[in-house]
Design a protein around this motif. Structure first.
Motif, short mmCIF file in Angstrom:
data_model
loop_
_atom_site.label_atom_id
_atom_site.label_comp_id
_atom_site.label_asym_id
_atom_site.label_seq_id
_atom_site.Cartn_x
_atom_site.Cartn_y
_atom_site.Cartn_z
N PRO A 121 0.80 -1.23 0.00
CA PRO A 121 0.00 0.00 0.00
C PRO A 121 0.83 1.28 0.00
CG PRO A 121 -0.03 -1.04 2.17
CD PRO A 121 0.63 -2.01 1.25
N SER A 122 2.09 1.20 0.44
CA SER A 122 2.93 2.40 0.50
C SER A 122 3.47 2.82 -0.86
CB SER A 122 4.10 2.15 1.45
OG SER A 122 4.86 1.03 1.02
N ILE A 123 3.29 2.00 -1.88
CA ILE A 123 3.84 2.28 -3.21
C ILE A 123 2.97 3.30 -3.93
CG2 ILE A 123 4.34 1.28 -5.48
CD1 ILE A 123 5.12 -1.30 -4.04
N VAL A 124 3.58 4.40 -4.37
CA VAL A 124 2.86 5.45 -5.10
C VAL A 124 2.62 5.02 -6.54
CG1 VAL A 124 2.97 7.83 -5.93
CG2 VAL A 124 3.85 7.26 -3.65
N THR A 125 3.66 4.54 -7.20
CA THR A 125 3.55 4.08 -8.58
C THR A 125 4.73 3.17 -8.90
OG1 THR A 125 3.22 4.79 -10.87
CG2 THR A 125 4.87 5.98 -9.61
N SER A 126 4.61 2.46 -10.00
CA SER A 126 5.70 1.58 -10.44
C SER A 126 5.60 1.35 -11.94
CB SER A 126 5.64 0.23 -9.71
OG SER A 126 4.49 -0.49 -10.10
N LYS A 127 6.71 0.96 -12.55
CA LYS A 127 6.73 0.64 -13.97
C LYS A 127 7.90 -0.31 -14.23
CE LYS A 127 5.50 3.04 -18.20
NZ LYS A 127 4.09 2.67 -18.03
N PHE A 128 7.64 -1.37 -15.02
CA PHE A 128 8.66 -2.38 -15.28
C PHE A 128 8.73 -2.76 -16.75
CE2 PHE A 128 8.37 -2.74 -10.75
CZ PHE A 128 9.62 -3.18 -10.35
N TRP A 129 9.91 -3.22 -17.14
CA TRP A 129 10.18 -3.67 -18.49
C TRP A 129 10.93 -5.00 -18.43
CZ3 TRP A 129 10.62 1.18 -16.64
CH2 TRP A 129 10.01 2.24 -17.34
N THR A 130 10.70 -5.87 -19.41
CA THR A 130 11.57 -7.03 -19.59
C THR A 130 12.67 -6.64 -20.57
OG1 THR A 130 10.23 -7.92 -21.39
CG2 THR A 130 9.72 -8.68 -19.15
N PHE A 131 13.80 -7.32 -20.51
CA PHE A 131 14.91 -7.04 -21.42
C PHE A 131 15.77 -8.29 -21.56
CE2 PHE A 131 16.60 -6.29 -17.21
CZ PHE A 131 17.89 -6.75 -17.27
N PHE A 132 16.58 -8.30 -22.62
CA PHE A 132 17.54 -9.39 -22.79
C PHE A 132 18.90 -8.87 -22.37
CE2 PHE A 132 20.61 -12.01 -25.13
CZ PHE A 132 20.18 -13.27 -24.71
N ASP A 133 19.51 -9.54 -21.41
CA ASP A 133 20.80 -9.16 -20.86
C ASP A 133 21.91 -9.75 -21.74
OD1 ASP A 133 23.08 -8.67 -19.38
OD2 ASP A 133 22.13 -9.10 -17.45
N LEU A 134 22.65 -8.88 -22.42
CA LEU A 134 23.72 -9.34 -23.30
C LEU A 134 24.97 -9.75 -22.54
CD1 LEU A 134 23.30 -6.61 -26.05
CD2 LEU A 134 22.78 -9.03 -26.30
N LEU A 135 25.14 -9.24 -21.32
CA LEU A 135 26.31 -9.60 -20.52
C LEU A 135 26.13 -10.95 -19.83
CD1 LEU A 135 27.03 -6.12 -18.87
CD2 LEU A 135 28.00 -7.08 -20.95
N ARG A 136 24.89 -11.26 -19.44
CA ARG A 136 24.58 -12.56 -18.84
C ARG A 136 23.43 -13.13 -19.66
NH1 ARG A 136 24.58 -8.40 -15.48
NH2 ARG A 136 26.08 -8.26 -13.78
N PRO A 137 23.70 -13.74 -20.79
CA PRO A 137 22.66 -14.04 -21.78
C PRO A 137 21.41 -14.69 -21.19
CG PRO A 137 24.82 -14.67 -22.60
CD PRO A 137 25.00 -14.30 -21.16
N ARG A 138 20.40 -13.86 -20.96
CA ARG A 138 19.13 -14.32 -20.40
C ARG A 138 18.12 -13.16 -20.44
NH1 ARG A 138 21.06 -14.70 -14.14
NH2 ARG A 138 22.92 -15.43 -15.19
N TYR A 139 16.86 -13.49 -20.33
CA TYR A 139 15.83 -12.47 -20.18
C TYR A 139 15.65 -12.15 -18.69
CZ TYR A 139 14.36 -12.25 -25.03
OH TYR A 139 14.32 -12.02 -26.40
N ALA A 140 15.47 -10.88 -18.39
CA ALA A 140 15.29 -10.45 -17.01
C ALA A 140 14.29 -9.30 -16.97
CB ALA A 140 16.62 -10.05 -16.39
N LYS A 141 14.13 -8.70 -15.82
CA LYS A 141 13.15 -7.63 -15.64
C LYS A 141 13.78 -6.48 -14.87
CE LYS A 141 9.77 -8.11 -12.63
NZ LYS A 141 8.53 -8.59 -11.99
N THR A 142 13.46 -5.26 -15.27
CA THR A 142 13.95 -4.08 -14.57
C THR A 142 12.87 -3.02 -14.54
OG1 THR A 142 15.81 -2.53 -14.40
CG2 THR A 142 14.91 -2.89 -16.60
N GLY A 143 12.96 -2.14 -13.57
CA GLY A 143 11.97 -1.08 -13.46
C GLY A 143 12.14 -0.33 -12.16
#
Length: 351
Positions: free
Chosen positions: A283-305
């Motif tokens: 409930p304390s969170i005002v807002t959030s936003k996230f994206w998935t991406f492909f990590d070229l340094l550690r070849p895998r899909y991950a999430k950031t935001g």
């Protein structure tokens, strides 16, 4: 096989003989400039023009200096093959470039260096003059490329840091004063914010972070990471502070984080960014936003935001979160534990 090797050796030797001619050296430096400048501009196109100009100028001067120095060393070695001081200098430079470019961090890099040293020793013992010349030239060229690449990366990190640093003219505070209890509860009186460190995580104060880790629009207040050696190993949470008088809002957070992602893409760290929708539970969170991406340094899909929260004294904290994708869950377990343990204005909980 021997004929093929001899043919390759003669062709390479002929090339470097022309390569070392004074007129050719000058032309090569001009050619380097003509190729490097457009590449630098394209690579830094996400930055303001004055950053691009300074970076291009510095990178070009460094690149020309290194290239000219390499041509001079190659020329001297061509005239005085098996000169021990030149060979020692090239070996030291080559090992330094591998270390500087973090090639030796990987086992394959160490094996490569061992094999190359063994080959160089064999050529030296057998006094194979032409092969020795070619090996020295190859090591110098490789060293130049690695050092120039890391120098450009360092310039990018510095430019990104300066671009974001104190962008909102924040009156910076000392945010290193984190109180810690035996049960891993953290509290910062200045922020009026605390949390419980999840199991397996490590906490870094602002004073312990590198310039790259501090890069962000707000003032860095700390970082939680899943490694005590690598603060970039995710899952991690970077905490940024925005005082109440700024009135930092959701649209600003989105704009700043989007700019940060552009820089990561331009550096060649990530690609294939896709926005995702998710609803946070705290409930304390005002807002959030996230994206998935492909990590070229550690070849895998991950999430950031990011997650934006408001403290009891109306300051804002932006949590930059990068984590592995976990099917059926909004966040990884450690991130969920961190978010659920957040406290505002009520100090440390009792045991």
């Amino acid at each position: 096989m021997l004929q093929i090797l001899t043919k390759i050796k003669n062709r390479a030797s002929g090339f470097f003989t022309k390569f070392l001619a004074p007129k050719t050296s000058r032309n090569l430096l001009i050619l380097y400039s003509l190729i490097a400048i457009p590449f630098f501009i394209y690579h830094e196109s996400h930055l303001p023009w004055h950053y691009i100009f300074v970076l291009c100028l510095i990178s070009l001067i460094v690149g020309l200096f290194i290239t000219y120095g390499s041509l001079y060393v190659i020329q001297r070695y061509w005239a005085d093959t098996f000169h021990p001081l030149i060979e020692l200098g090239v070996v030291v430079l080559f090992i330094f470039s591998l270390w500087f470019a973090e090639v030796l961090v990987f086992e394959a890099g160490t094996v490569f260096l061992f094999l190359l040293v063994a080959l160089a020793f064999l050529i030296r013992v057998l006094r194979l003059e032409e092969y020795a010349r070619l090996l020295v030239a190859a090591c110098l060229i490789a060293s130049n490329a690695l050092i120039a690449f890391k120098a450009l990366q360092g310039a990018e990190v510095l430019s990104a840091y300066l671009l974001f640093k104190n962008k909102y003219q924040i009156e910076e505070k000392d945010l290193n004063d984190w109180v810690v209890t035996d049960n891993n509860q953290y509290w910062n009186e200045e922020l009026q914010f605390g949390f419980t460190l999840p199991q397996g995580f490590y906490f870094f104060k602002p004073e312990d972070l590198s310039m790259e880790n501090k890069t962000g629009a707000g003032q860095i207040a700390g970082l939680l990471a899943f490694s005590d050696q690598d603060a970039e190993r995710y899952p991690f949470v970077r905490i940024f502070y925005f005082p109440d008088y700024l009135g930092f809002q959701e649209n600003q957070a989105i704009a700043e984080f989007s700019e940060f992602l552009k820089i990561q893409v331009s550096k060649g760290d990530i690609e294939d960014i896709q926005e995702i929708q998710q609803k946070e539970l705290e409930p304390s969170i005002v807002t959030s936003k996230f994206w998935t991406f492909f990590d070229l340094l550690r070849p895998r899909y991950a999430k950031t935001g990011f997650i934006l929260v408001e403290t009891s004294n109306h300051d804002k904290l932006l949590f930059h979160i990068t984590e592995n994708l976990e099917k059926g869950e909004i966040h990884e377990q450690g991130i969920r534990e961190f978010l659920s343990s957040m406290r505002f204005g009520n100090r440390l909980q009792s045991n």
